[in-house]
Motif scaffolding. Structure first.
Motif, PDB file in Angstrom:
ATOM      1  N   ILE A 219       6.664 -51.741   0.682  1.00  0.00           N
ATOM      2  CA  ILE A 219       5.407 -51.147   1.133  1.00  0.00           C
ATOM      3  C   ILE A 219       5.668 -49.907   1.980  1.00  0.00           C
ATOM      4  O   ILE A 219       5.039 -48.862   1.793  1.00  0.00           O
ATOM      5  CB  ILE A 219       4.573 -52.168   1.925  1.00  0.00           C
ATOM      6  CG1 ILE A 219       4.109 -53.302   1.005  1.00  0.00           C
ATOM      7  CG2 ILE A 219       3.358 -51.501   2.577  1.00  0.00           C
ATOM      8  CD1 ILE A 219       3.474 -54.464   1.743  1.00  0.00           C
TER       9      ILE A 219
ATOM     10  N   SER B 159       9.320 -57.173   0.129  1.00  0.00           N
ATOM     11  CA  SER B 159       7.949 -56.664   0.059  1.00  0.00           C
ATOM     12  C   SER B 159       7.635 -55.732   1.227  1.00  0.00           C
ATOM     13  O   SER B 159       6.995 -54.687   1.041  1.00  0.00           O
ATOM     14  CB  SER B 159       6.949 -57.824   0.010  1.00  0.00           C
ATOM     15  OG  SER B 159       7.053 -58.642   1.155  1.00  0.00           O
TER      16      SER B 159
ATOM     17  N   LEU C  30      -1.950 -48.870  -3.240  1.00  0.00           N
ATOM     18  CA  LEU C  30      -2.850 -49.506  -2.284  1.00  0.00           C
ATOM     19  C   LEU C  30      -4.119 -48.693  -2.066  1.00  0.00           C
ATOM     20  O   LEU C  30      -5.204 -49.248  -1.866  1.00  0.00           O
ATOM     21  CB  LEU C  30      -2.130 -49.715  -0.955  1.00  0.00           C
ATOM     22  CG  LEU C  30      -1.036 -50.779  -0.911  1.00  0.00           C
ATOM     23  CD1 LEU C  30      -0.421 -50.864   0.469  1.00  0.00           C
ATOM     24  CD2 LEU C  30      -1.571 -52.145  -1.312  1.00  0.00           C
TER      25      LEU C  30
ATOM     26  N   VAL D  74      -1.639 -52.371   6.149  1.00  0.00           N
ATOM     27  CA  VAL D  74      -1.362 -53.808   6.080  1.00  0.00           C
ATOM     28  C   VAL D  74      -1.359 -54.419   7.473  1.00  0.00           C
ATOM     29  O   VAL D  74      -1.946 -55.494   7.700  1.00  0.00           O
ATOM     30  CB  VAL D  74      -0.010 -54.064   5.382  1.00  0.00           C
ATOM     31  CG1 VAL D  74       0.338 -55.558   5.413  1.00  0.00           C
ATOM     32  CG2 VAL D  74      -0.039 -53.565   3.945  1.00  0.00           C
TER      33      VAL D  74
ATOM     34  N   ALA E  45       0.452 -46.822   4.414  1.00  0.00           N
ATOM     35  CA  ALA E  45       0.260 -48.104   3.730  1.00  0.00           C
ATOM     36  C   ALA E  45       0.674 -49.270   4.618  1.00  0.00           C
ATOM     37  O   ALA E  45       0.004 -50.305   4.674  1.00  0.00           O
ATOM     38  CB  ALA E  45       1.058 -48.123   2.429  1.00  0.00           C
TER      39      ALA E  45
ATOM     40  N   ALA F  37       0.287 -57.569  -1.732  1.00  0.00           N
ATOM     41  CA  ALA F  37       0.344 -56.143  -2.054  1.00  0.00           C
ATOM     42  C   ALA F  37       1.465 -55.864  -3.049  1.00  0.00           C
ATOM     43  O   ALA F  37       1.288 -55.090  -3.999  1.00  0.00           O
ATOM     44  CB  ALA F  37       0.556 -55.330  -0.774  1.00  0.00           C
ATOM     45  N   PHE F  38       2.602 -56.488  -2.838  1.00  0.00           N
ATOM     46  CA  PHE F  38       3.760 -56.270  -3.706  1.00  0.00           C
ATOM     47  C   PHE F  38       3.473 -56.737  -5.128  1.00  0.00           C
ATOM     48  O   PHE F  38       3.720 -56.010  -6.095  1.00  0.00           O
ATOM     49  CB  PHE F  38       4.965 -57.011  -3.133  1.00  0.00           C
ATOM     50  CG  PHE F  38       6.237 -56.797  -3.898  1.00  0.00           C
ATOM     51  CD1 PHE F  38       6.974 -55.642  -3.742  1.00  0.00           C
ATOM     52  CD2 PHE F  38       6.709 -57.764  -4.778  1.00  0.00           C
ATOM     53  CE1 PHE F  38       8.159 -55.434  -4.449  1.00  0.00           C
ATOM     54  CE2 PHE F  38       7.875 -57.575  -5.485  1.00  0.00           C
ATOM     55  CZ  PHE F  38       8.610 -56.408  -5.321  1.00  0.00           C
TER      56      PHE F  38
ATOM     57  N   SER G  96       1.846 -59.041   2.567  1.00  0.00           N
ATOM     58  CA  SER G  96       2.817 -58.164   1.923  1.00  0.00           C
ATOM     59  C   SER G  96       3.156 -58.669   0.529  1.00  0.00           C
ATOM     60  O   SER G  96       3.320 -57.872  -0.407  1.00  0.00           O
ATOM     61  CB  SER G  96       4.088 -58.064   2.774  1.00  0.00           C
ATOM     62  OG  SER G  96       3.811 -57.526   4.049  1.00  0.00           O
TER      63      SER G  96
ATOM     64  N   MET H 137       4.083 -47.688  -3.961  1.00  0.00           N
ATOM     65  CA  MET H 137       3.292 -48.748  -3.350  1.00  0.00           C
ATOM     66  C   MET H 137       2.109 -48.198  -2.562  1.00  0.00           C
ATOM     67  O   MET H 137       0.991 -48.694  -2.675  1.00  0.00           O
ATOM     68  CB  MET H 137       4.169 -49.596  -2.431  1.00  0.00           C
ATOM     69  CG  MET H 137       3.470 -50.772  -1.811  1.00  0.00           C
ATOM     70  SD  MET H 137       3.155 -52.106  -2.979  1.00  0.00           S
ATOM     71  CE  MET H 137       4.806 -52.773  -3.152  1.00  0.00           C
TER      72      MET H 137
END
Length: 281
Positions: free
Chosen positions: A126, A122, A278, A140, A136, A256-257, A253, A274
């Motif tokens: 990202i 992940s 986001l 995070v 991105a 988000a993944f 992460s 990715m």
């Protein structure tokens, strides 16, 4: 006593500065540099998970397969094709889970592979290989760091009802709310510094990642309390282990993944785009 505490604090500060510089430099460089950091985090997390849950005390064959799986995942991230990453990882986790279903090994075995392998995958997904991936990843980082720092200070300042007293007695609802607000604001500031037109989606993503990071913190606290350990290891001077430092980051992460993969019905483009996902681009 004062001198000892001072040295410990100095060691903690120096270690933190070194870690931040290494991670930010690798994030800026991207490519092989960041993949190396992501893979290192995954391997070290698996080592600490194995140590905490005492996987080596169980089936040596299953323990060896776990390390073989982590090595295979790592090699694929370096030399394999991106399209193979998720299918390979899923296949290895399922294979590792079969003995657990048959009650031949503990569920901590496939759980460790899932947790550690997904940490590396992940994070690497990202960051990606483009400038949008850099933004991105910063997004995070800032969401997680702002959440962690403000949750601590707000919780200490306001106090109030405990968030999960059986798992982590020090955490409060006031700290959780304060941390979430800080995480959303921090994420929005990063996004607005790079993009002019942003929708509500970015705030929703920041909120989701902030909450996920706090769940990750509680999850690691649960594991350590379950097995009676204070720190995941002593790998980082003054800080404990890698899991102690990345618990919130990896859960954010993960969120988000999975959001990206789910939004594209599991296509390979979820990994490639990715950053675009986001920020709703």
């Amino acid at each position: 006593m004062t001198l000892t505490m001072s040295r410990e604090l100095q060691l903690r500060i120096v270690s933190a500065i070194v870690m931040i510089l290494v991670v930010l430099a690798a994030t800026w460089m991207g490519g092989l540099a960041f993949k190396t950091v992501a893979v290192a985090i995954g391997l070290l997390v698996y080592y600490e998970w194995s140590t905490i849950t005492r996987l080596a005390d169980g089936s040596l064959r299953a323990h060896a397969f776990g390390w073989f799986s982590m090595a295979l995942i790592s090699l694929n991230m370096f030399f394999g094709h991106a399209d193979l990453t998720v299918p390979l990882f899923a296949g290895l986790v399922i294979t590792c889970a079969i003995p657990a279903m048959l009650r031949r090994v503990s569920w901590w075995q496939p759980g460790g592979l899932l947790y550690a392998g997904l940490s590396a995958i992940s994070l690497s997904a990202i960051r990606g290989d483009d400038s949008l991936g850099f933004i991105a990843m910063l997004f995070v980082f800032v969401v997680v760091w702002a959440t962690d720092i403000l949750a601590y200070f707000v919780g200490r300042a306001i106090g109030g009802p405990k968030l999960a007293p059986r798992i982590s007695p020090g955490k409060t609802w006031s700290g959780a709310i304060g941390g979430t607000v800080a995480g959303v604001v921090g994420g929005l500031l990063v996004a607005m510094s790079h993009f002019q037109d942003l929708g509500l989606w970015v705030g929703i993503v920041a909120f989701t990642l902030s909450v996920s990071s706090q769940i990750g913190d509680l999850f690691e606290s649960f594991i350590k309390r379950r097995f009676g350990v204070k720190d995941s290891s002593k790998l980082i001077p003054g800080h404990g282990g890698v899991m102690d430092r990345v618990d919130g980051l990896v859960f954010a992460s993960f969120a988000a993944f999975f959001l990206a993969v789910g939004s594209s019905a599991g296509s390979a483009n979820a990994v490639v785009s990715m950053g675009a996902f986001l920020f709703g681009l």
